[in-house]
Every structure is written in structure tokens, then in C-alpha cells.
Enzyme design. Structure first.
Site, PDB file in Angstrom:
ATOM      1  CE  LYS A  46      11.156  21.156  73.234  1.00 50.87           C
ATOM      2  NZ  LYS A  46      11.083  22.233  74.238  1.00 50.87           N
TER       3      LYS A  46
ATOM      4  CG  ASP B  67      13.778  23.837  77.865  1.00 51.41           C
ATOM      5  OD1 ASP B  67      14.394  24.585  77.075  1.00 51.41           O
ATOM      6  OD2 ASP B  67      12.775  23.175  77.528  1.00 51.41           O
TER       7      ASP B  67
ATOM      8  NE  ARG C 227      -6.786  25.737  81.461  1.00 51.26           N
ATOM      9  CZ  ARG C 227      -6.723  25.992  80.176  1.00 51.26           C
ATOM     10  NH1 ARG C 227      -7.453  26.964  79.658  1.00 51.26           N
ATOM     11  NH2 ARG C 227      -5.927  25.305  79.377  1.00 51.26           N
ATOM     12  CB  THR C 228      -5.748  21.121  84.242  1.00 53.95           C
ATOM     13  OG1 THR C 228      -6.242  21.879  83.142  1.00 53.95           O
ATOM     14  CG2 THR C 228      -6.365  19.747  84.242  1.00 53.95           C
TER      15      THR C 228
ATOM     16  CB  THR D 261      11.586  22.761  68.627  1.00 52.35           C
ATOM     17  OG1 THR D 261      10.610  23.560  69.288  1.00 52.35           O
ATOM     18  CG2 THR D 261      11.347  22.815  67.124  1.00 52.35           C
TER      19      THR D 261
ATOM     20  CB  ALA E 111       1.153  21.871  85.615  1.00 51.59           C
ATOM     21  N   GLY E 112       2.766  22.668  82.392  1.00 49.58           N
ATOM     22  CA  GLY E 112       3.043  22.065  81.088  1.00 49.58           C
ATOM     23  C   GLY E 112       4.496  21.628  80.981  1.00 49.58           C
ATOM     24  N   GLY E 113       4.947  21.448  79.730  1.00 44.64           N
ATOM     25  CA  GLY E 113       6.309  20.973  79.491  1.00 44.64           C
ATOM     26  C   GLY E 113       7.354  21.921  80.051  1.00 44.64           C
ATOM     27  CB  ALA E 114       7.858  25.561  79.702  1.00 50.29           C
TER      28      ALA E 114
ATOM     29  CG  ASN F 236      16.318  21.151  74.830  1.00 53.64           C
ATOM     30  OD1 ASN F 236      17.349  20.541  75.112  1.00 53.64           O
ATOM     31  ND2 ASN F 236      16.049  22.342  75.315  1.00 53.64           N
TER      32      ASN F 236
HETATM   33  P1  NAP Z   1       2.112  23.607  77.476  1.00 53.97           P
HETATM   34  O1  NAP Z   1       2.800  22.336  77.785  1.00 53.97           O
HETATM   35  O2  NAP Z   1       1.049  23.634  76.443  1.00 53.97           O
HETATM   36  O3  NAP Z   1       1.497  24.195  78.858  1.00 53.97           O
HETATM   37  C1  NAP Z   1       0.719  25.364  78.858  1.00 53.97           C
HETATM   38  C2  NAP Z   1       0.392  25.787  80.291  1.00 53.97           C
HETATM   39  O4  NAP Z   1      -0.370  27.005  80.234  1.00 53.97           O
HETATM   40  C3  NAP Z   1      -0.455  24.774  81.044  1.00 53.97           C
HETATM   41  O5  NAP Z   1      -0.137  24.861  82.403  1.00 53.97           O
HETATM   42  C4  NAP Z   1      -1.879  25.299  80.782  1.00 53.97           C
HETATM   43  O6  NAP Z   1      -2.810  24.924  81.772  1.00 53.97           O
HETATM   44  C5  NAP Z   1      -1.657  26.789  80.858  1.00 53.97           C
HETATM   45  N1  NAP Z   1      -2.678  27.555  80.110  1.00 53.97           N
HETATM   46  C6  NAP Z   1      -2.748  27.716  78.774  1.00 53.97           C
HETATM   47  N2  NAP Z   1      -3.821  28.474  78.464  1.00 53.97           N
HETATM   48  C7  NAP Z   1      -4.437  28.788  79.633  1.00 53.97           C
HETATM   49  C8  NAP Z   1      -5.587  29.545  79.976  1.00 53.97           C
HETATM   50  N3  NAP Z   1      -6.338  30.156  79.052  1.00 53.97           N
HETATM   51  N4  NAP Z   1      -5.925  29.651  81.270  1.00 53.97           N
HETATM   52  C9  NAP Z   1      -5.171  29.072  82.230  1.00 53.97           C
HETATM   53  N5  NAP Z   1      -4.060  28.337  81.973  1.00 53.97           N
HETATM   54  C10 NAP Z   1      -3.689  28.196  80.679  1.00 53.97           C
HETATM   55  O7  NAP Z   1       3.158  24.730  77.008  1.00 53.97           O
HETATM   56  P2  NAP Z   1       4.705  24.875  77.441  1.00 53.97           P
HETATM   57  O8  NAP Z   1       5.557  24.156  76.461  1.00 53.97           O
HETATM   58  O9  NAP Z   1       4.822  24.555  78.885  1.00 53.97           O
HETATM   59  O10 NAP Z   1       4.935  26.434  77.171  1.00 53.97           O
HETATM   60  C11 NAP Z   1       4.280  27.421  77.949  1.00 53.97           C
HETATM   61  C12 NAP Z   1       4.769  28.815  77.539  1.00 53.97           C
HETATM   62  O11 NAP Z   1       6.169  28.942  77.784  1.00 53.97           O
HETATM   63  C13 NAP Z   1       4.578  29.123  76.058  1.00 53.97           C
HETATM   64  O12 NAP Z   1       4.128  30.467  75.961  1.00 53.97           O
HETATM   65  C14 NAP Z   1       5.967  28.989  75.474  1.00 53.97           C
HETATM   66  O13 NAP Z   1       6.195  29.853  74.348  1.00 53.97           O
HETATM   67  C15 NAP Z   1       6.844  29.454  76.650  1.00 53.97           C
HETATM   68  N6  NAP Z   1       8.207  28.861  76.636  1.00 53.97           N
HETATM   69  C16 NAP Z   1       9.275  29.721  76.669  1.00 53.97           C
HETATM   70  C17 NAP Z   1      10.563  29.200  76.678  1.00 53.97           C
HETATM   71  C18 NAP Z   1      11.745  30.133  76.718  1.00 53.97           C
HETATM   72  O14 NAP Z   1      12.852  29.726  76.346  1.00 53.97           O
HETATM   73  N7  NAP Z   1      11.575  31.364  77.175  1.00 53.97           N
HETATM   74  C19 NAP Z   1      10.768  27.811  76.664  1.00 53.97           C
HETATM   75  C20 NAP Z   1       9.650  26.965  76.626  1.00 53.97           C
HETATM   76  C21 NAP Z   1       8.364  27.508  76.611  1.00 53.97           C
HETATM   77  P3  NAP Z   1      -3.627  23.527  81.648  1.00 53.97           P
HETATM   78  O15 NAP Z   1      -2.699  22.457  82.160  1.00 53.97           O
HETATM   79  O16 NAP Z   1      -4.806  23.753  82.510  1.00 53.97           O
HETATM   80  O17 NAP Z   1      -3.976  23.359  80.195  1.00 53.97           O
END
Ligand code: NAP
Length: 284
Positions: free
Chosen positions: A68, A104, A154-155, A64, A131-134, A89
Site C-alpha cells: 500500500k 478503507d 498497547r504501544t 493489499t 493504532a495500526g494501518g486500519a 489500496n
Molecule cells: P496492524 O497495522 O498490524 O495493527 C495491529 C494493531 O493491533 C496494532 O494496534 C497492535 O498494537 C494491535 N495488536 C496486535 N496484537 C496485539 C496484542 N496481542 N495485544 C494488544 N494489541 C495488539 O494491522 P491492521 O492492518 O491495522 O489490521 C488490524 C486488523 O484489522 C486485522 O485483524 C485485519 O484483518 C483487520 N482489517 C479489517 C479490514 C476490513 O475490511 N474489515 C480492513 C483492514 C484490516 P501495537 O501497535 O501495540 O503493536
């Protein structure tokens, strides 16, 4: 029991991971010898640890945040999904070689298939926020079922990088386009941290969406995010994010302990109980 397989979740920090609850429940349910622990790995030791994984005493592990990509670069071989996503993962030792995969996509699809059976037959167009990792895994999963993805983030630059990785099946938009595109989609996926406990709710009007559409959020704390509540009031099918977490654990368990486990209502309630405990402790 001395030779019973040992697995773990590896991260930094790792104490909030719910993977031990899931895997220990399955070990008990299927009466299998084995153990599953948390392993907090200091960043300066990470690369050396993965490179010499065969001497760790573990048969495999979940990897995690933030390892990763490190695990990806240290594996002797990775599967197609891990290669496409650039992240691993799940790892397993086989004949002394470290094999890496990314579950995932499997978890996301498993959750939708059980929470909204036939979701991929309703239509072939999706909206993905984030557009993050998930998001990478979610987009790859949707493409694998033949859907076109409209991506909002957002970005914008980050969304563009993700879209370029996947080709013409992914189109990047400005948020101003959302109401128009909502009219055409069969599934809406939130992968941003909007709606997560302590974060602002997603401010979106779902009224233009077709009544047959599915809305899913991969955030699972709280289980019903403000987005899912909105969708439920609008009469849309909803799927929460807990299913993805539970389903993504299946392939690892099977690799390490030799039995394909099931995601059951009992497992869901055990994890939900643990989440409720965390909430109570947070309030105390
Ligand atoms: P990450 O790589 O940090 O990406 C975060 C995303 O959220 C980016 O697109 C970011 O936009 C956007 N964001 C964050 N804060 C924002 C705000 N205030 N306004 C607008 N956009 C915002 O995170 P990640 O790993 O992809 O994870 C994202 C979420 O998925 C987390 O809550 C995580 O717990 C959840 N998740 C769940 C599972 C599951 O098994 N259910 C698995 C993985 C992740 P920017 O690009 O503009 O920063």
C-alpha cells in the site's frame, strides 16, 4: 472480449484475498465484460511493476499488504484520503497516468451507515482500540463525521504518532482510563487483531457504555467476534467487519468497470460461504 477491462488484486501473498469473489460476483450480476484476478507480486519487482503499470494490461487494481505504501509512492496522483493515510489500496490508469485512492474510510463508513443507520447522530464521541494501518482509516472516518476519538493502543508511542497526524480531535489514553471513558461514548471500534481466529479475545467490560451505543469490530473472521457477542448480550447495536471489506470494494469496481455496484445480502452470503470453506479446509 479481447478488450474487456482487466483488474486484479496485487499483494504478496495474495491467495487469501477475497476481492476476486466480490468483483467476479458483481461482473456476473451486472452482466459486464471484464475480469478480476489475483496477482502475486514478488517484493523485489514491486516498485518497477507499479512504475510501469501502463504496460501491465490492467485498467486498475486493488493493492493489499505489503504494497500500500509502495503504490502510494509510485502513483502520479493520489486522492485526499490516500494522502492523509499515506497508503493506497485502489489504483486506476487514466490517460496513461496512475491514480491512487484509499477506500478503507469509505468502506468503514458505508458499513456503519448500512449496519447501524444514524450511528453518527447518537453522540459525537468514539473509542478506537488500535493504532495500526486500519486504525488510521477508521480514525479519519470518525473525524470526518465530526466525532472526537479516544485512542487506546498497547504501544502508546504508536498511538501518539497517529494522534499527532490528526490533531486535537484524537486523544491518547492509558487502558486504566477505559471504564471511565466508556461511560461517555456512542461508538466503540476494535481495530486490533484481538478476537481474530487464533488470537486472544479482547477482555473488556462493556457494562459502563450507554445503552444506545454501537460496537463494531473490523475483524471479520470469525464474523461474530467475542467483543461483538459481548455487546449483543449487553443489548448494544453491533456491526461486524465484513461490511467494511465489501463496501471498500465499491469505488474500485466503478472506476474499472463503469458501474456502481451494491453490497447485497447475496454478496454477503457468497463471501461467508467462502469463509466457511476455508474453515473446513483448515480443519481437514
Ligand atoms: P496492524 O497495522 O498490524 O495493527 C495491529 C494493531 O493491533 C496494532 O494496534 C497492535 O498494537 C494491535 N495488536 C496486535 N496484537 C496485539 C496484542 N496481542 N495485544 C494488544 N494489541 C495488539 O494491522 P491492521 O492492518 O491495522 O489490521 C488490524 C486488523 O484489522 C486485522 O485483524 C485485519 O484483518 C483487520 N482489517 C479489517 C479490514 C476490513 O475490511 N474489515 C480492513 C483492514 C484490516 P501495537 O501497535 O501495540 O503493536
Amino acid at each position: 472480449m479481447e478488450n474487456a477491462p482487466r483488474a486484479a488484486v496485487i499483494g504478496w501473498p495474495v491467495k487469501h484475498s477475497r476481492s476476486p469473489i466480490i468483483h467476479r460476483h458483481w461482473l456476473k450480476t451486472y452482466d459486464l465484460a471484464g475480469s478480476y484476478d489475483r496477482l502475486a507480486l514478488e517484493p523485489e519487482k514491486a516498485e518497477a511493476f507499479f512504475r510501469s503499470f501502463s504496460s501491465s494490461g490492467l485498467v486498475g487494481a486493488n493493492v493489499t499488504i505489503p504494497y500500500k505504501e509502495t503504490a502510494f509512492s509510485c502513483c502520479d496522483e493520489v486522492d485526499e484520503t490516500a494522502r492523509v493515510l499515506g497508503a493506497v489500496n485502489t489504483i486506476v490508469l487514466k490517460d496513461g497516468r496512475l491514480l491512487g485512492s484509499n477506500t478503507d474510510e469509505f468502506g468503514f463508513l458505508g458499513s456503519l451507515d448500512s449496519g447501524a443507520p444514524g450511528w453518527d447522530e447518537i453522540g459525537k464521541t468514539a473509542i478506537v482500540l488500535g493504532a495500526g494501518g486500519a486504525a488510521r482509516a477508521v480514525v479519519w472516518a470518525l473525524l470526518s463525521r465530526g466525532l472526537t476519538v479516544h485512542l487506546f493502543n498497547r504501544t502508546r508511542k504508536r498511538a501518539k504518532v497517529l494522534a499527532d497526524r490528526f490533531g486535537s480531535g484524537v486523544q491518547v489514553h492509558e487502558f486504566d482510563d477505559l471504564p471511565t471513558i466508556l461511560k461517555t461514548v456512542s461508538i466503540f471500534v476494535n481495530t486490533t487483531s484481538f478476537g481474530m481466529e487464533g488470537q486472544p479475545a479482547l477482555d473488556v467490560d462493556l457494562s459502563p457504555m450507554p445503552g444506545s451505543a454501537v460496537v463494531t469490530d473490523i475483524v471479520y473472521v470469525p464474523l461474530e467476534t467475542p467483543l461483538l457477542a459481548l455487546a449483543r448480550h449487553r443489548g448494544l447495536q453491533t456491526v461486524d467487519g465484513l461490511g467494511m471489506l465489501l463496501h471498500q470494494a465499491i469505488p474500485g469496481f466503478e472506476l474499472w468497470f463503469g458501474h456502481r455496484p451494491q453490497v447485497t445480502a447475496e454478496l454477503r452470503s457468497i463471501v461467508l460461504e467462502d469463509m466457511a470453506w476455508d474453515e473446513k479446509l483448515g480443519e481437514a
